[in-house]
Design a protein around this motif. Structure first.
Motif, PDB file in Angstrom:
ATOM      1  N   VAL A  16       0.848  -1.189   0.000  1.00 59.38           N
ATOM      2  CA  VAL A  16       0.000   0.000   0.000  1.00 59.38           C
ATOM      3  C   VAL A  16       0.885   1.241   0.000  1.00 59.38           C
ATOM      4  O   VAL A  16       1.918   1.276   0.686  1.00 59.38           O
ATOM      5  CB  VAL A  16      -0.971   0.036   1.199  1.00 59.38           C
ATOM      6  CG1 VAL A  16      -1.981  -1.083   1.088  1.00 59.38           C
ATOM      7  CG2 VAL A  16      -0.227  -0.066   2.529  1.00 59.38           C
ATOM      8  N   GLU A  66       0.502   5.526   0.211  1.00 60.61           N
ATOM      9  CA  GLU A  66      -0.353   6.692   0.411  1.00 60.61           C
ATOM     10  C   GLU A  66       0.151   7.873  -0.418  1.00 60.61           C
ATOM     11  O   GLU A  66       1.342   7.958  -0.739  1.00 60.61           O
ATOM     12  CB  GLU A  66      -0.371   7.127   1.889  1.00 60.61           C
ATOM     13  CG  GLU A  66      -0.746   6.071   2.881  1.00 60.61           C
ATOM     14  CD  GLU A  66       0.470   5.435   3.519  1.00 60.61           C
ATOM     15  OE1 GLU A  66       0.332   4.913   4.648  1.00 60.61           O
ATOM     16  OE2 GLU A  66       1.543   5.446   2.898  1.00 60.61           O
ATOM     17  N   CYS A 103      -4.817   5.956  -1.198  1.00 57.67           N
ATOM     18  CA  CYS A 103      -3.979   4.800  -0.897  1.00 57.67           C
ATOM     19  C   CYS A 103      -4.180   3.770  -2.002  1.00 57.67           C
ATOM     20  O   CYS A 103      -5.287   3.264  -2.183  1.00 57.67           O
ATOM     21  CB  CYS A 103      -4.350   4.215   0.459  1.00 57.67           C
ATOM     22  SG  CYS A 103      -3.486   2.682   0.864  1.00 57.67           S
ATOM     23  N   MET A 107      -9.561  -2.311   4.190  1.00 57.82           N
ATOM     24  CA  MET A 107      -8.650  -1.169   4.179  1.00 57.82           C
ATOM     25  C   MET A 107      -8.990  -0.217   5.321  1.00 57.82           C
ATOM     26  O   MET A 107     -10.162   0.050   5.591  1.00 57.82           O
ATOM     27  CB  MET A 107      -8.743  -0.428   2.849  1.00 57.82           C
ATOM     28  CG  MET A 107      -8.405  -1.279   1.633  1.00 57.82           C
ATOM     29  SD  MET A 107      -6.680  -1.789   1.586  1.00 57.82           S
ATOM     30  CE  MET A 107      -5.863  -0.220   1.366  1.00 57.82           C
ATOM     31  N   TRP A 160      -7.641   3.475   7.651  1.00 52.66           N
ATOM     32  CA  TRP A 160      -6.788   4.653   7.853  1.00 52.66           C
ATOM     33  C   TRP A 160      -6.581   4.833   9.351  1.00 52.66           C
ATOM     34  O   TRP A 160      -7.532   4.779  10.135  1.00 52.66           O
ATOM     35  CB  TRP A 160      -7.424   5.913   7.289  1.00 52.66           C
ATOM     36  CG  TRP A 160      -7.401   6.020   5.798  1.00 52.66           C
ATOM     37  CD1 TRP A 160      -8.416   5.742   4.928  1.00 52.66           C
ATOM     38  CD2 TRP A 160      -6.307   6.451   4.994  1.00 52.66           C
ATOM     39  NE1 TRP A 160      -8.018   5.958   3.646  1.00 52.66           N
ATOM     40  CE2 TRP A 160      -6.716   6.407   3.652  1.00 52.66           C
ATOM     41  CE3 TRP A 160      -5.002   6.878   5.270  1.00 52.66           C
ATOM     42  CZ2 TRP A 160      -5.885   6.762   2.588  1.00 52.66           C
ATOM     43  CZ3 TRP A 160      -4.180   7.240   4.219  1.00 52.66           C
ATOM     44  CH2 TRP A 160      -4.616   7.178   2.893  1.00 52.66           C
ATOM     45  N   ARG A 169     -13.873   3.410  -1.485  1.00 50.87           N
ATOM     46  CA  ARG A 169     -12.942   2.528  -2.181  1.00 50.87           C
ATOM     47  C   ARG A 169     -13.383   2.336  -3.620  1.00 50.87           C
ATOM     48  O   ARG A 169     -14.592   2.307  -3.913  1.00 50.87           O
ATOM     49  CB  ARG A 169     -12.786   1.190  -1.468  1.00 50.87           C
ATOM     50  CG  ARG A 169     -13.953   0.239  -1.509  1.00 50.87           C
ATOM     51  CD  ARG A 169     -13.682  -0.982  -0.619  1.00 50.87           C
ATOM     52  NE  ARG A 169     -12.715  -1.903  -1.207  1.00 50.87           N
ATOM     53  CZ  ARG A 169     -12.019  -2.786  -0.499  1.00 50.87           C
ATOM     54  NH1 ARG A 169     -12.159  -2.859   0.810  1.00 50.87           N
ATOM     55  NH2 ARG A 169     -11.175  -3.599  -1.105  1.00 50.87           N
ATOM     56  N   CYS A 192      -2.125   4.309   5.815  1.00 54.90           N
ATOM     57  CA  CYS A 192      -3.053   3.376   5.194  1.00 54.90           C
ATOM     58  C   CYS A 192      -2.653   1.963   5.610  1.00 54.90           C
ATOM     59  O   CYS A 192      -1.451   1.646   5.684  1.00 54.90           O
ATOM     60  CB  CYS A 192      -2.985   3.521   3.679  1.00 54.90           C
ATOM     61  SG  CYS A 192      -4.035   2.402   2.750  1.00 54.90           S
TER      62      CYS A 192
END
Length: 126
Positions: free
Chosen positions: A4, A6, A22, A34, A36, A72, A96
């Motif tokens: 991942v 960011e 991300c 996912m 944060w 997403r 992320c």
């Protein structure tokens, strides 16, 4: 394995908006939850928001509810965090994170995520 990355942090005045992104790569994105998280200087890393692997459910910390929106895009393997009405206390490094099939209530726990980005700085000036 999931990677991942960011992007999109920066400096903004209080009351302003910022969007961080991300991008994920590796295993099938549809199996990946996912999240944060953020960490301010001298403080522990804290949950901000998360979206289920199906994209059907989002979760928010009380401190950001109503101001932040996570989404997403499975086609782009990317998640976004739209941050509005930013406050100086939102200043932190935003991370992320990705994990396989994490559901509630574990979805808010940092130790349930196996893959992390390098972080992006968000600074809100007063």
């Amino acid at each position: 394995q999931v990677q991942v990355v960011e992007s999109g942090g920066g400096l903004v005045q209080a009351g302003g908006s910022l969007r961080v992104s991300c991008a994920a790569s590796g295993r099938s994105f549809s199996t990946v939850t996912m999240g944060w998280f953020r960490q301010a200087p001298g403080k522990e890393r804290e949950f901000v928001a998360a979206v289920s692997w199906s994209g059907g459910t989002t979760y928010y910390a009380d401190s950001v509810k109503g101001r932040f929106t996570m989404s997403r895009d499975n086609a782009k393997k990317t998640v976004y965090l739209q941050m509005n009405s930013l406050k100086p206390e939102d200043t932190a490094v935003y991370y992320c994170a990705a994990g396989i099939y994490i559901g509630s209530p574990s979805i808010v726990r940092a130790n349930r995520y196996d893959y992390w980005g390098q972080g992006t700085q968000v600074t809100v000036s007063s």
